[in-house]
Write a protein that holds these residues in place. Structure first.
Motif, PDB file in Angstrom:
ATOM      1  N   GLY A   1      13.549   4.396 -19.902  1.00  0.00           N
ATOM      2  CA  GLY A   1      13.619   4.122 -18.475  1.00  0.00           C
ATOM      3  C   GLY A   1      14.743   4.802 -17.736  1.00  0.00           C
ATOM      4  O   GLY A   1      14.983   4.498 -16.560  1.00  0.00           O
ATOM      5  N   SER A   2      15.437   5.756 -18.362  1.00  0.00           N
ATOM      6  CA  SER A   2      16.592   6.376 -17.716  1.00  0.00           C
ATOM      7  C   SER A   2      16.254   7.650 -16.965  1.00  0.00           C
ATOM      8  O   SER A   2      17.018   8.072 -16.091  1.00  0.00           O
ATOM      9  N   LYS A   3      15.152   8.287 -17.280  1.00  0.00           N
ATOM     10  CA  LYS A   3      14.809   9.585 -16.687  1.00  0.00           C
ATOM     11  C   LYS A   3      13.352   9.587 -16.263  1.00  0.00           C
ATOM     12  O   LYS A   3      12.520   8.873 -16.824  1.00  0.00           O
ATOM     13  N   VAL A   4      13.048  10.419 -15.273  1.00  0.00           N
ATOM     14  CA  VAL A   4      11.677  10.584 -14.820  1.00  0.00           C
ATOM     15  C   VAL A   4      11.382  12.075 -14.715  1.00  0.00           C
ATOM     16  O   VAL A   4      12.210  12.857 -14.238  1.00  0.00           O
TER      17      VAL A   4
ATOM     18  N   ASN B   1       3.014  31.998  -5.840  1.00  0.00           N
ATOM     19  CA  ASN B   1       2.587  30.656  -6.212  1.00  0.00           C
ATOM     20  C   ASN B   1       3.193  30.299  -7.561  1.00  0.00           C
ATOM     21  O   ASN B   1       3.104  31.079  -8.506  1.00  0.00           O
ATOM     22  N   GLU B   2       3.789  29.147  -7.662  1.00  0.00           N
ATOM     23  CA  GLU B   2       4.435  28.724  -8.892  1.00  0.00           C
ATOM     24  C   GLU B   2       4.318  27.216  -9.018  1.00  0.00           C
ATOM     25  O   GLU B   2       4.104  26.499  -8.040  1.00  0.00           O
ATOM     26  N   GLY B   3       4.432  26.752 -10.224  1.00  0.00           N
ATOM     27  CA  GLY B   3       4.429  25.321 -10.480  1.00  0.00           C
ATOM     28  C   GLY B   3       5.298  25.028 -11.687  1.00  0.00           C
ATOM     29  O   GLY B   3       5.665  25.941 -12.433  1.00  0.00           O
ATOM     30  N   GLY B   4       5.621  23.775 -11.889  1.00  0.00           N
ATOM     31  CA  GLY B   4       6.450  23.443 -13.031  1.00  0.00           C
ATOM     32  C   GLY B   4       6.745  21.967 -13.105  1.00  0.00           C
ATOM     33  O   GLY B   4       6.085  21.136 -12.471  1.00  0.00           O
ATOM     34  N   THR B   5       7.775  21.652 -13.902  1.00  0.00           N
ATOM     35  CA  THR B   5       8.181  20.271 -14.146  1.00  0.00           C
ATOM     36  C   THR B   5       9.639  20.092 -13.740  1.00  0.00           C
ATOM     37  O   THR B   5      10.492  20.910 -14.094  1.00  0.00           O
ATOM     38  N   GLY B   6       9.915  19.040 -12.983  1.00  0.00           N
ATOM     39  CA  GLY B   6      11.277  18.692 -12.612  1.00  0.00           C
ATOM     40  C   GLY B   6      11.709  17.418 -13.314  1.00  0.00           C
ATOM     41  O   GLY B   6      10.880  16.617 -13.759  1.00  0.00           O
ATOM     42  N   TYR B   7      13.012  17.223 -13.406  1.00  0.00           N
ATOM     43  CA  TYR B   7      13.573  16.040 -14.057  1.00  0.00           C
ATOM     44  C   TYR B   7      14.564  15.368 -13.111  1.00  0.00           C
ATOM     45  O   TYR B   7      15.250  16.038 -12.329  1.00  0.00           O
ATOM     46  N   SER B   8      14.660  14.047 -13.204  1.00  0.00           N
ATOM     47  CA  SER B   8      15.548  13.294 -12.331  1.00  0.00           C
ATOM     48  C   SER B   8      16.020  12.046 -13.066  1.00  0.00           C
ATOM     49  O   SER B   8      15.348  11.547 -13.987  1.00  0.00           O
TER      50      SER B   8
ATOM     51  N   GLY C   1       0.806  -1.208   0.000  1.00  0.00           N
ATOM     52  CA  GLY C   1       0.000   0.000   0.000  1.00  0.00           C
ATOM     53  C   GLY C   1       0.844   1.265   0.000  1.00  0.00           C
ATOM     54  O   GLY C   1       2.076   1.233  -0.004  1.00  0.00           O
ATOM     55  N   GLY C   2       0.168   2.416  -0.026  1.00  0.00           N
ATOM     56  CA  GLY C   2       0.856   3.699   0.026  1.00  0.00           C
ATOM     57  C   GLY C   2       1.223   4.285  -1.324  1.00  0.00           C
ATOM     58  O   GLY C   2       1.841   5.352  -1.386  1.00  0.00           O
ATOM     59  N   TYR C   3       0.849   3.645  -2.427  1.00  0.00           N
ATOM     60  CA  TYR C   3       1.215   4.128  -3.760  1.00  0.00           C
ATOM     61  C   TYR C   3       0.094   4.989  -4.338  1.00  0.00           C
ATOM     62  O   TYR C   3      -1.094   4.703  -4.146  1.00  0.00           O
ATOM     63  N   ALA C   4       0.487   6.069  -5.046  1.00  0.00           N
ATOM     64  CA  ALA C   4      -0.496   7.024  -5.549  1.00  0.00           C
ATOM     65  C   ALA C   4      -0.456   7.191  -7.060  1.00  0.00           C
ATOM     66  O   ALA C   4      -1.407   7.710  -7.645  1.00  0.00           O
ATOM     67  N   ASP C   5       0.632   6.811  -7.743  1.00  0.00           N
ATOM     68  CA  ASP C   5       0.740   6.980  -9.188  1.00  0.00           C
ATOM     69  C   ASP C   5       1.823   6.039  -9.690  1.00  0.00           C
ATOM     70  O   ASP C   5       2.698   5.607  -8.931  1.00  0.00           O
ATOM     71  N   VAL C   6       1.786   5.736 -11.000  1.00  0.00           N
ATOM     72  CA  VAL C   6       2.761   4.813 -11.562  1.00  0.00           C
ATOM     73  C   VAL C   6       2.947   5.125 -13.036  1.00  0.00           C
ATOM     74  O   VAL C   6       2.034   5.594 -13.716  1.00  0.00           O
ATOM     75  N   SER C   7       4.162   4.877 -13.540  1.00  0.00           N
ATOM     76  CA  SER C   7       4.495   5.029 -14.950  1.00  0.00           C
ATOM     77  C   SER C   7       5.460   3.922 -15.316  1.00  0.00           C
ATOM     78  O   SER C   7       6.273   3.501 -14.483  1.00  0.00           O
ATOM     79  N   GLN C   8       5.397   3.433 -16.565  1.00  0.00           N
ATOM     80  CA  GLN C   8       6.261   2.326 -16.956  1.00  0.00           C
ATOM     81  C   GLN C   8       7.061   2.652 -18.209  1.00  0.00           C
ATOM     82  O   GLN C   8       6.618   3.409 -19.083  1.00  0.00           O
ATOM     83  N   ALA C   9       8.279   2.064 -18.287  1.00  0.00           N
ATOM     84  CA  ALA C   9       9.154   2.213 -19.435  1.00  0.00           C
ATOM     85  C   ALA C   9       8.930   1.060 -20.406  1.00  0.00           C
ATOM     86  O   ALA C   9       8.213   0.096 -20.108  1.00  0.00           O
ATOM     87  N   ASP C  10       9.580   1.149 -21.563  1.00  0.00           N
ATOM     88  CA  ASP C  10       9.402   0.115 -22.570  1.00  0.00           C
ATOM     89  C   ASP C  10       9.913  -1.243 -22.107  1.00  0.00           C
ATOM     90  O   ASP C  10       9.407  -2.280 -22.540  1.00  0.00           O
ATOM     91  N   ASP C  11      10.945  -1.265 -21.242  1.00  0.00           N
ATOM     92  CA  ASP C  11      11.489  -2.535 -20.785  1.00  0.00           C
ATOM     93  C   ASP C  11      10.710  -3.124 -19.614  1.00  0.00           C
ATOM     94  O   ASP C  11      11.083  -4.181 -19.093  1.00  0.00           O
TER      95      ASP C  11
END
Length: 603
Positions: free
Chosen positions: A252-255, A280-287, A191-201
């Motif tokens: 699958g190398s970046k999120v 107030n601001e919002g945006g997109t981060g990369y990791s 439990g505790g998961y809120a979102d998910v995304s998958q890579a091609d592999d």
């Protein structure tokens, strides 16, 4: 003033666009598809009209006048609705289809409450979204759709099986499902998961609290890390909120993820509260997908002002839903090419057609020829676009005019009133999205020759209770063998970080099985539809529903025996029995106990 962004779990700035008309009551199910009509059909009923005007200043928006019309008769007799210029049409009992169309573009197709029995789409025409700051709309005439009866029935047929899968969240855990919904695989159990995304592999990134976890298909945690915005302090103390909406790159190398920033400051030359300023601001981060990554690291610098990242390829993202106006609705970003903190934003387009108040989360096909975005006020519509040419150059920060997409049609009336998380199949022929009752799927036609509704379908509930879907090409793992078997060992959901080697898993309980007893349509309507349920929890109470499209037509329940089996007789409602008795062939989906099956009843 902070608001809740579409599909997020935390606060963020919400831009508010003027609404062209009052919101209509939420309907039940994504059951309407509306194209872009050009003229009223001769002989159609003439509705009354109420004009309304919206105006948006700045380069990102344009002025528009919309016409608001609505007519809806009570009962099952007929229905005809217009919403901001969009007609939807119904069938009068015992008569010919009722048709009609307005001359203005609209935003929200509606079949509310008194729903028609069959979809009769108006003549569609793709509409090119105007350049930022433009004051005219260019129209492209399209060919009318062919047999529309096939469009309504196509929503009920089960799609062909594929080797791809849909990752999703259910009961706060990560799950996988085959594309046809015939088999589900529970990836995590903690439990505790809120979102998910998958890579091609097949590797996945899942949001767990304010941390990101990289998972394999059996739930082993390959990495567990936070982000620069993963602030665990209480709301009154922290200024960053996130991450939200993690999106894993195809390799699958970046999120990429959404973040929000909120704080207050004041002018030292005067006294509060007059001099208090909210920021107030919002945006997109990369990791990187396996460790915390600073925003100062080259190739991973944040992008402020837009959110809901969509990976177009391994180096390019599409960002939507600007936090400030007047800004373009959709921009393109190449984080690896940005070497400085300051850079020129690459504007793609703004969808203001018919007074559309905003765009939200979405997805782009791998061929970059179709785009789907949540639209409308708070996600009340879902728009499918044709992308003739994906932009790669941006002169003075603007995409070429011929790269702006065409609006082909919009869906309305989601269960619960909102669409969330649209995601395309790897081949781009189907689209899944979440609504109030689970994950739905629709067919999307080819737009090679231009916008068309031929081949499109109404929605079909695929995964009851699921949310946050993400479609990928990796297959669903086969069920784990029994303990002591000779097959490859599986893994335990939610294992420890860096668990060495494969970890034998206890045998998973077999999935609940549904088997519909063979019977004809007339007998089922008179005596009920008999369904045999096996491999369920002993003593558990099981409720089953028979769905025609998204409409529940029969329901039944029972309690399992000590052996985990029972027989459920689903009784049809009187209205459904009267309606279905006139049909020769009735495809149904029987759903319950987290599984579903299909059956076709014939007269």
């Amino acid at each position: 003033m902070l608001g809740q962004r579409e599909g997020s779990h935390g606060p963020g700035p919400r831009r508010t666009r003027p609404r062209a008309a009052a919101a209509q009551p939420a309907g039940a199910g994504a059951r309407s598809v509306t194209g872009w009509p050009r003229s009223r059909v001769p002989g159609a009923a003439t509705p009354t009209t109420t004009p309304a005007t919206t105006r948006r200043s700045g380069t990102g928006r344009m002025s528009s006048t919309v016409t608001v019309v609505r007519t809806c008769r009570s009962g099952d007799e007929s229905v005809m609705s217009w919403s901001r210029g969009f007609p939807t049409v119904g069938r009068r009992r015992g008569g010919a289809p009722r048709t009609g169309s307005g001359s203005r573009l609209g935003v929200s197709p509606m079949w509310r409450r008194c729903a028609p029995r069959k979809l009769h789409p108006p003549h569609p025409s793709g509409v090119r979204i105007p350049r930022t700051g433009a004051t005219t709309m260019a129209f492209r005439h399209r060919a009318a759709p062919a047999a529309v009866a096939a469009l309504a029935l196509s929503a009920l047929g089960a799609p062909a099986a594929h080797a791809d899968s849909i990752a999703y969240i259910k009961d706060a855990d990560v799950w996988l499902s085959t594309a046809d919904g015939s088999r589900q695989h529970r990836v995590t159990t903690t439990g505790g998961y809120a979102d998910v995304s998958q890579a091609d592999d097949g590797t996945m990134i899942a949001l767990h609290g304010v941390r990101l976890r990289r998972l394999d298909r059996e739930g082993r945690v390959l990495a567990d890390f936070d982000t620069p915005v993963s602030d665990t302090r209480p709301p009154g103390s922290k200024v960053f909120w996130g991450p939200f909406d993690p999106a894993l790159s195809p390799d699958g190398s970046k999120v990429a993820y959404t973040w929000f920033y909120t704080t207050q400051t004041q002018n030292p030359n005067c006294y509060p509260p007059e001099c208090t300023v909210a920021v107030n601001e919002g945006g997109t981060g990369y990791s990187r997908a396996d460790r915390q990554t600073s925003w100062d690291e080259p190739g991973f610098r944040k992008h402020s002002g837009w959110r809901n990242p969509i990976w177009a390829d391994d180096a390019t993202t599409v960002l939507t839903d600007p936090t400030h106006l007047p800004n373009a609705d959709v921009v393109v970003d190449q984080p690896g090419s940005r070497t400085e903190a300051a850079f020129l934003v690459q504007n793609w387009f703004t969808d203001q057609l018919g007074g559309n108040p905003g765009v939200g989360a979405g997805d782009l096909t791998r061929a970059k020829d179709k785009l789907a975005l949540v639209t409308g006020q708070d996600g009340t519509t879902l728009t499918v676009y044709r992308v003739g040419r994906f932009p790669t150059t941006f002169k003075d920060g603007e995409a070429p005019a011929d790269s702006r997409p065409d609006v082909c049609y919009r869906y309305g009336d989601a269960v619960g009133g909102r669409f969330r998380g649209p995601t395309f199949s790897p081949d781009g022929a189907r689209l899944a999205f979440a609504a109030g009752d689970g994950i739905h799927v629709v067919d999307v036609p080819s737009f090679a020759a231009g916008c068309t509704q031929t081949g499109a379908s109404l929605s079909r509930l695929l995964i009851p209770g699921g949310s946050e879907p993400d479609w990928g090409p990796a297959d669903v793992p086969l069920p784990s063998p029994p303990a002591g078997g000779n097959g490859a060992a599986g893994g335990t959901g939610g294992g420890a970080v860096g668990a060495p080697g494969p970890v034998p898993a206890p045998s998973r309980p077999a999935a609940v099985a549904l088997r519909v007893a063979g019977t004809g349509l007339r007998q089922a309507l008179r005596r009920g539809l008999v369904v045999r349920v096996t491999r369920t929890t002993p003593g558990a109470r099981v409720t089953l529903r028979a769905l025609q499209g998204r409409r529940t037509v029969a329901i039944g329940s029972g309690r399992a025996s000590a052996a985990g089996a029972l027989t459920v007789r689903l009784r049809f409602t009187r209205a459904a029995a009267r309606r279905l008795s006139r049909m020769r062939r009735v495809p149904l989906t029987v759903a319950g106990a987290d599984v579903s099956t299909t059956v076709v009843l014939r007269r």
